[in-house]
Design a protein around this motif. Structure first.
Motif, PDB file in Angstrom:
ATOM      1  N   MET A  38      32.638  48.719  48.578  1.00 59.26           N
ATOM      2  CA  MET A  38      32.612  47.438  47.883  1.00 59.26           C
ATOM      3  C   MET A  38      31.519  46.534  48.419  1.00 59.26           C
ATOM      4  SD  MET A  38      36.656  46.680  46.984  1.00 59.26           S
ATOM      5  CE  MET A  38      36.579  45.166  47.807  1.00 59.26           C
ATOM      6  N   GLY A  39      30.830  46.986  49.428  1.00 59.98           N
ATOM      7  CA  GLY A  39      29.728  46.195  49.946  1.00 59.98           C
ATOM      8  C   GLY A  39      30.128  45.100  50.910  1.00 59.98           C
ATOM      9  N   ILE A  40      31.285  45.228  51.554  1.00 58.26           N
ATOM     10  CA  ILE A  40      31.704  44.245  52.549  1.00 58.26           C
ATOM     11  C   ILE A  40      32.025  44.970  53.854  1.00 58.26           C
ATOM     12  CG2 ILE A  40      32.581  42.596  50.855  1.00 58.26           C
ATOM     13  CD1 ILE A  40      35.409  43.551  51.521  1.00 58.26           C
TER      14      ILE A  40
ATOM     15  N   GLU B  79      33.601  37.943  42.693  1.00 61.17           N
ATOM     16  CA  GLU B  79      32.721  39.116  42.648  1.00 61.17           C
ATOM     17  C   GLU B  79      33.378  40.310  43.345  1.00 61.17           C
ATOM     18  OE1 GLU B  79      28.358  40.563  44.272  1.00 61.17           O
ATOM     19  OE2 GLU B  79      28.833  38.434  44.264  1.00 61.17           O
ATOM     20  N   ILE B  80      33.977  40.074  44.491  1.00 59.63           N
ATOM     21  CA  ILE B  80      34.660  41.145  45.223  1.00 59.63           C
ATOM     22  C   ILE B  80      35.883  41.618  44.441  1.00 59.63           C
ATOM     23  CG2 ILE B  80      36.012  41.681  47.289  1.00 59.63           C
ATOM     24  CD1 ILE B  80      34.022  39.895  48.842  1.00 59.63           C
ATOM     25  N   LEU B  81      36.632  40.680  43.897  1.00 58.61           N
ATOM     26  CA  LEU B  81      37.800  41.054  43.102  1.00 58.61           C
ATOM     27  C   LEU B  81      37.390  41.863  41.870  1.00 58.61           C
ATOM     28  CD1 LEU B  81      39.935  37.796  43.271  1.00 58.61           C
ATOM     29  CD2 LEU B  81      40.331  39.957  44.477  1.00 58.61           C
TER      30      LEU B  81
ATOM     31  N   TYR C  71      36.675  45.403  42.961  1.00 53.56           N
ATOM     32  CA  TYR C  71      37.952  46.060  43.217  1.00 53.56           C
ATOM     33  C   TYR C  71      38.603  46.478  41.903  1.00 53.56           C
ATOM     34  CZ  TYR C  71      42.630  46.789  45.165  1.00 53.56           C
ATOM     35  OH  TYR C  71      43.827  47.319  45.531  1.00 53.56           O
ATOM     36  N   SER C  72      38.619  45.573  40.935  1.00 47.17           N
ATOM     37  CA  SER C  72      39.250  45.887  39.648  1.00 47.17           C
ATOM     38  C   SER C  72      38.492  46.995  38.925  1.00 47.17           C
ATOM     39  CB  SER C  72      39.378  44.641  38.778  1.00 47.17           C
ATOM     40  OG  SER C  72      38.127  44.182  38.339  1.00 47.17           O
ATOM     41  N   ASP C  73      37.182  47.019  39.038  1.00 51.24           N
ATOM     42  CA  ASP C  73      36.382  48.080  38.422  1.00 51.24           C
ATOM     43  C   ASP C  73      36.674  49.440  39.066  1.00 51.24           C
ATOM     44  OD1 ASP C  73      35.194  46.219  36.751  1.00 51.24           O
ATOM     45  OD2 ASP C  73      33.352  46.068  37.939  1.00 51.24           O
ATOM     46  N   ILE C  74      36.742  49.451  40.390  1.00 53.98           N
ATOM     47  CA  ILE C  74      36.982  50.694  41.123  1.00 53.98           C
ATOM     48  C   ILE C  74      38.336  51.296  40.747  1.00 53.98           C
ATOM     49  CG2 ILE C  74      37.465  51.639  43.424  1.00 53.98           C
ATOM     50  CD1 ILE C  74      35.291  49.688  44.483  1.00 53.98           C
TER      51      ILE C  74
END
Length: 82
Positions: A1-3, A21-23, A26-29
């Motif tokens: 996720m890039g974090i 953006e992080i959420l 996550y939802s896409d993954i």
């Protein structure tokens, strides 16, 4: 996720709030709509919430469960037909 692992740990321990953006990543993954992810992460046990909002959420969750059950039943029916 890039974090970083440490940032993820802070999010998991409620020390930091993830950005939209992080959420979204996550939802896409995991194939979950962002709105569903946010709704399911809400803490509805907060004493400051009114009983009306709790009832609203209960009804919403029941609709969600019924929808998911229907979708699964439709998938099972389609598999039996093929």
């Amino acid at each position: 996720m890039g974090i970083s692992k440490s940032y993820l740990s802070e999010i998991e321990n409620n020390k930091k709030q993830p950005s939209l953006e992080i959420l979204q990543k996550y939802s896409d993954i995991y194939g979950i709509k962002l709105s569903s992810l946010i709704l399911l992460s809400e803490d509805y046990n907060d004493a400051s919430k009114t009983s009306n909002s709790q009832e609203f959420v209960k009804k919403l969750m029941m609709r969600f469960i019924n929808f998911m059950s229907k979708e699964r039943d439709d998938d099972d029916t389609n598999k039996e037909e093929t």
